[in-house]
Design a protein around this motif. Structure first.
Motif, PDB file in Angstrom:
ATOM      1  N   CYS A  42       0.812  -1.223   0.000  1.00 40.22           N
ATOM      2  CA  CYS A  42       0.000   0.000   0.000  1.00 40.22           C
ATOM      3  C   CYS A  42       0.845   1.272   0.000  1.00 40.22           C
ATOM      4  O   CYS A  42       0.313   2.360  -0.218  1.00 40.22           O
ATOM      5  N   GLU A  44      -4.777   8.049   2.224  1.00 40.59           N
ATOM      6  CA  GLU A  44      -5.409   7.151   1.253  1.00 40.59           C
ATOM      7  C   GLU A  44      -4.747   5.766   1.263  1.00 40.59           C
ATOM      8  O   GLU A  44      -5.431   4.754   1.145  1.00 40.59           O
ATOM      9  N   LYS A  82      -6.091   3.912   4.267  1.00 36.26           N
ATOM     10  CA  LYS A  82      -7.449   3.403   4.035  1.00 36.26           C
ATOM     11  C   LYS A  82      -7.405   2.117   3.214  1.00 36.26           C
ATOM     12  O   LYS A  82      -8.112   1.152   3.508  1.00 36.26           O
ATOM     13  N   MET A  83      -6.575   2.098   2.168  1.00 36.71           N
ATOM     14  CA  MET A  83      -6.449   0.910   1.334  1.00 36.71           C
ATOM     15  C   MET A  83      -5.906  -0.266   2.159  1.00 36.71           C
ATOM     16  O   MET A  83      -6.360  -1.405   2.005  1.00 36.71           O
ATOM     17  N   VAL A  95      -8.720  -1.678   4.310  1.00 41.42           N
ATOM     18  CA  VAL A  95      -9.625  -2.477   3.473  1.00 41.42           C
ATOM     19  C   VAL A  95      -9.005  -3.846   3.199  1.00 41.42           C
ATOM     20  O   VAL A  95      -9.660  -4.880   3.303  1.00 41.42           O
ATOM     21  N   TYR A 123     -13.064  -3.517   5.259  1.00 41.23           N
ATOM     22  CA  TYR A 123     -13.947  -2.362   5.239  1.00 41.23           C
ATOM     23  C   TYR A 123     -13.127  -1.089   5.108  1.00 41.23           C
ATOM     24  O   TYR A 123     -11.952  -1.056   5.478  1.00 41.23           O
ATOM     25  N   LYS A 124     -13.773  -0.049   4.589  1.00 40.12           N
ATOM     26  CA  LYS A 124     -13.115   1.251   4.459  1.00 40.12           C
ATOM     27  C   LYS A 124     -13.380   2.039   5.743  1.00 40.12           C
ATOM     28  O   LYS A 124     -14.531   2.214   6.140  1.00 40.12           O
ATOM     29  N   THR A 176     -18.554  -7.081   2.092  1.00 37.36           N
ATOM     30  CA  THR A 176     -17.698  -6.318   1.189  1.00 37.36           C
ATOM     31  C   THR A 176     -17.649  -6.977  -0.183  1.00 37.36           C
ATOM     32  O   THR A 176     -17.696  -6.303  -1.207  1.00 37.36           O
ATOM     33  N   GLU A 231      -9.722  -3.842  -6.204  1.00 41.60           N
ATOM     34  CA  GLU A 231      -9.649  -2.659  -5.348  1.00 41.60           C
ATOM     35  C   GLU A 231      -8.644  -2.814  -4.217  1.00 41.60           C
ATOM     36  O   GLU A 231      -7.925  -1.874  -3.901  1.00 41.60           O
ATOM     37  N   VAL A 232      -8.609  -3.981  -3.584  1.00 40.53           N
ATOM     38  CA  VAL A 232      -7.762  -4.135  -2.398  1.00 40.53           C
ATOM     39  C   VAL A 232      -6.419  -4.789  -2.671  1.00 40.53           C
ATOM     40  O   VAL A 232      -5.495  -4.628  -1.889  1.00 40.53           O
TER      41      VAL A 232
END
Length: 167
Positions: A34, A45, A48-49, A52, A57-58, A105, A125-126
């Motif tokens: 990340c 940001e 947050k990633m 997740v 979860y965000k 999710t 996304e993750v």
């Protein structure tokens, strides 16, 4: 192949506990993944990633603000701070609730099951660096009846028992 899912969503063995060495290694791997600028810290940001990726979860703006506390004047969260934050977060997690949150999710359409497309969307996304064929293989392992759907019950079973068996 369940290691792939473990990388993305985490693996817990109790309600309140300390992080194991394997979990700490996973935290560091997620930190490196990340750390988009490879600069040794996570921006808001990036953090947050990472949450997740590890917890499914965000985090809310308030939670992100709380985690970023102590970083005023610096570029972001260092590896040491991240390890401490994630270890604390892990200790507070309820295993069954975490599994429910992770499933929700993945189940973006609230259908009660996850398709391979849902899994691809979540992993893009993750964990965008994971190849599609590895996600396909993971899905096939979890979709034991081959109907193209993973129910919550199958997902929960895999999370609780397959990962506990060392996969």
């Amino acid at each position: 192949m369940n290691r792939l899912l473990s990388h993305a969503v985490g693996h817990l063995s109790g309600k309140f506990r300390t992080a194991t060495d394997a979990e700490k290694r996973r935290f560091m791997m997620v930190f490196r993944d990340c750390d988009t600028g490879s600069n040794g810290y996570l921006s808001r940001e990036d953090l947050k990633m990472a949450v997740v990726t590890l917890f499914g979860y965000k985090p809310s703006k308030y939670e992100a603000d709380q985690m970023m506390k102590g970083c005023e004047g610096s570029e972001g969260i260092t590896e040491t701070q991240f390890l401490s934050l994630m270890s604390s977060k892990l200790a507070a997690q309820d295993r069954d609730e975490e599994i429910r949150q992770i499933f929700m999710t993945f189940d973006t359409h609230c259908r009660g099951f996850v398709t391979v497309d849902d899994l691809h969307r979540a992993f893009s996304e993750v964990a965008p660096r994971i190849p599609r064929h590895r996600v396909d293989t993971l899905f096939k392992e979890v979709d034991r009846d081959g109907d193209g759907r993973v129910s919550y019950r199958d997902f929960e079973f895999m999370m609780k028992y397959s990962l506990d068996d060392g996969f």
